[in-house]
Design a protein around this motif. Sequence first.
Motif, PDB file in Angstrom:
ATOM      1  N   GLU A 200       0.839  -1.201   0.000  1.00  0.00           N
ATOM      2  CA  GLU A 200       0.000   0.000   0.000  1.00  0.00           C
ATOM      3  C   GLU A 200       0.874   1.251   0.000  1.00  0.00           C
ATOM      4  OE1 GLU A 200      -4.001  -1.514   2.343  1.00  0.00           O
ATOM      5  OE2 GLU A 200      -2.301  -0.772   3.515  1.00  0.00           O
ATOM      6  N   MET A 201       1.948   1.220   0.770  1.00  0.00           N
ATOM      7  CA  MET A 201       2.835   2.376   0.838  1.00  0.00           C
ATOM      8  C   MET A 201       3.520   2.624  -0.506  1.00  0.00           C
ATOM      9  SD  MET A 201       3.545   4.679   2.848  1.00  0.00           S
ATOM     10  CE  MET A 201       4.639   6.058   2.867  1.00  0.00           C
ATOM     11  N   GLN A 202       3.897   1.559  -1.218  1.00  0.00           N
ATOM     12  CA  GLN A 202       4.513   1.725  -2.537  1.00  0.00           C
ATOM     13  C   GLN A 202       3.535   2.380  -3.513  1.00  0.00           C
ATOM     14  OE1 GLN A 202       5.727  -2.414  -3.038  1.00  0.00           O
ATOM     15  NE2 GLN A 202       7.842  -1.724  -3.228  1.00  0.00           N
ATOM     16  N   ILE A 203       2.287   1.968  -3.471  1.00  0.00           N
ATOM     17  CA  ILE A 203       1.291   2.555  -4.373  1.00  0.00           C
ATOM     18  C   ILE A 203       0.999   3.999  -3.983  1.00  0.00           C
ATOM     19  CG2 ILE A 203      -1.141   2.459  -5.071  1.00  0.00           C
ATOM     20  CD1 ILE A 203      -0.820  -0.566  -5.287  1.00  0.00           C
ATOM     21  N   MET A 204       0.882   4.280  -2.682  1.00  0.00           N
ATOM     22  CA  MET A 204       0.633   5.659  -2.251  1.00  0.00           C
ATOM     23  C   MET A 204       1.806   6.559  -2.642  1.00  0.00           C
ATOM     24  SD  MET A 204      -2.355   6.028  -1.106  1.00  0.00           S
ATOM     25  CE  MET A 204      -2.208   7.690  -0.469  1.00  0.00           C
ATOM     26  N   THR A 205       3.026   6.082  -2.493  1.00  0.00           N
ATOM     27  CA  THR A 205       4.195   6.872  -2.892  1.00  0.00           C
ATOM     28  C   THR A 205       4.147   7.165  -4.388  1.00  0.00           C
ATOM     29  OG1 THR A 205       5.501   5.903  -1.121  1.00  0.00           O
ATOM     30  CG2 THR A 205       6.717   6.938  -2.917  1.00  0.00           C
ATOM     31  N   TYR A 206       3.766   6.164  -5.175  1.00  0.00           N
ATOM     32  CA  TYR A 206       3.624   6.361  -6.620  1.00  0.00           C
ATOM     33  C   TYR A 206       2.575   7.436  -6.901  1.00  0.00           C
ATOM     34  CZ  TYR A 206       2.444   5.466 -11.478  1.00  0.00           C
ATOM     35  OH  TYR A 206       2.193   5.616 -12.812  1.00  0.00           O
ATOM     36  N   LEU A 207       1.424   7.366  -6.221  1.00  0.00           N
ATOM     37  CA  LEU A 207       0.356   8.342  -6.445  1.00  0.00           C
ATOM     38  C   LEU A 207       0.776   9.736  -5.990  1.00  0.00           C
ATOM     39  CD1 LEU A 207      -2.762   6.230  -5.423  1.00  0.00           C
ATOM     40  CD2 LEU A 207      -2.120   6.953  -7.725  1.00  0.00           C
ATOM     41  N   TRP A 208       1.462   9.840  -4.853  1.00  0.00           N
ATOM     42  CA  TRP A 208       1.920  11.145  -4.372  1.00  0.00           C
ATOM     43  C   TRP A 208       2.912  11.770  -5.339  1.00  0.00           C
ATOM     44  CZ3 TRP A 208       2.655   8.493   0.909  1.00  0.00           C
ATOM     45  CH2 TRP A 208       1.489   8.607   1.665  1.00  0.00           C
ATOM     46  N   ASP A 209       3.762  10.934  -5.955  1.00  0.00           N
ATOM     47  CA  ASP A 209       4.772  11.451  -6.882  1.00  0.00           C
ATOM     48  C   ASP A 209       4.205  11.770  -8.263  1.00  0.00           C
ATOM     49  OD1 ASP A 209       6.657  11.224  -4.890  1.00  0.00           O
ATOM     50  OD2 ASP A 209       7.474   9.315  -5.622  1.00  0.00           O
ATOM     51  N   SER A 210       3.029  11.236  -8.566  1.00  0.00           N
ATOM     52  CA  SER A 210       2.406  11.485  -9.871  1.00  0.00           C
ATOM     53  C   SER A 210       1.919  12.917  -9.953  1.00  0.00           C
ATOM     54  CB  SER A 210       1.215  10.552 -10.090  1.00  0.00           C
ATOM     55  OG  SER A 210       1.639   9.228 -10.152  1.00  0.00           O
ATOM     56  N   LYS A 211       2.004  13.478 -11.124  1.00  0.00           N
ATOM     57  CA  LYS A 211       1.535  14.851 -11.318  1.00  0.00           C
ATOM     58  C   LYS A 211       0.028  14.906 -11.569  1.00  0.00           C
ATOM     59  CE  LYS A 211       5.859  16.765 -13.085  1.00  0.00           C
ATOM     60  NZ  LYS A 211       6.574  16.337 -11.964  1.00  0.00           N
ATOM     61  N   GLU A 212      -0.555  13.762 -11.911  1.00  0.00           N
ATOM     62  CA  GLU A 212      -1.991  13.707 -12.169  1.00  0.00           C
ATOM     63  C   GLU A 212      -2.526  12.354 -11.694  1.00  0.00           C
ATOM     64  OE1 GLU A 212      -1.930  12.401 -16.815  1.00  0.00           O
ATOM     65  OE2 GLU A 212      -1.658  14.509 -16.342  1.00  0.00           O
ATOM     66  N   PRO A 213      -3.826  12.222 -11.557  1.00  0.00           N
ATOM     67  CA  PRO A 213      -4.397  10.944 -11.116  1.00  0.00           C
ATOM     68  C   PRO A 213      -3.986   9.795 -12.042  1.00  0.00           C
ATOM     69  CG  PRO A 213      -6.065  12.655 -11.078  1.00  0.00           C
ATOM     70  CD  PRO A 213      -4.849  13.241 -11.755  1.00  0.00           C
ATOM     71  N   ALA A 214      -3.817   8.625 -11.456  1.00  0.00           N
ATOM     72  CA  ALA A 214      -3.386   7.451 -12.216  1.00  0.00           C
ATOM     73  C   ALA A 214      -4.511   6.428 -12.290  1.00  0.00           C
ATOM     74  CB  ALA A 214      -2.163   6.831 -11.549  1.00  0.00           C
ATOM     75  N   ILE A 215      -4.429   5.553 -13.273  1.00  0.00           N
ATOM     76  CA  ILE A 215      -5.367   4.440 -13.371  1.00  0.00           C
ATOM     77  C   ILE A 215      -4.605   3.161 -13.029  1.00  0.00           C
ATOM     78  CG2 ILE A 215      -6.899   5.568 -15.032  1.00  0.00           C
ATOM     79  CD1 ILE A 215      -5.562   3.943 -17.232  1.00  0.00           C
ATOM     80  N   ALA A 216      -5.331   2.114 -12.664  1.00  0.00           N
ATOM     81  CA  ALA A 216      -4.717   0.875 -12.187  1.00  0.00           C
ATOM     82  C   ALA A 216      -3.739   0.282 -13.192  1.00  0.00           C
ATOM     83  CB  ALA A 216      -5.798  -0.138 -11.825  1.00  0.00           C
TER      84      ALA A 216
END
Length: 82
Positions: free
Chosen positions: A14-30
């Motif tokens: 979960e932390m790896q995915i949240m870190t990915y989302l926090w670092d993304s400049k826009e919302p991501a899809i699965a």
Amino acid sequence: MKKQNSLYRMTTSEMQIMTYLWDSKEPAIASQIVSDLIPTQNCTWKPRSVFTILKSLSEKDLIHDVGYVRTGKTYSASLPPR
């Protein structure tokens, strides 16, 4: 909106995915998370596991969908962190 001061227990995945989302400049899809994260993080997850992890994060109210994006013949939820 009142900011809540809640602590959540997150798994490593979960932390790896949240870190990915926090670092993304826009919302991501699965599918984007699967293609970007699994090869680079040496994850042992199966692609379907990402949906389970996203559901868990959503139940913890850490992510939410902000819309849907057409991907091929289907639509995918666009997910930013809260």
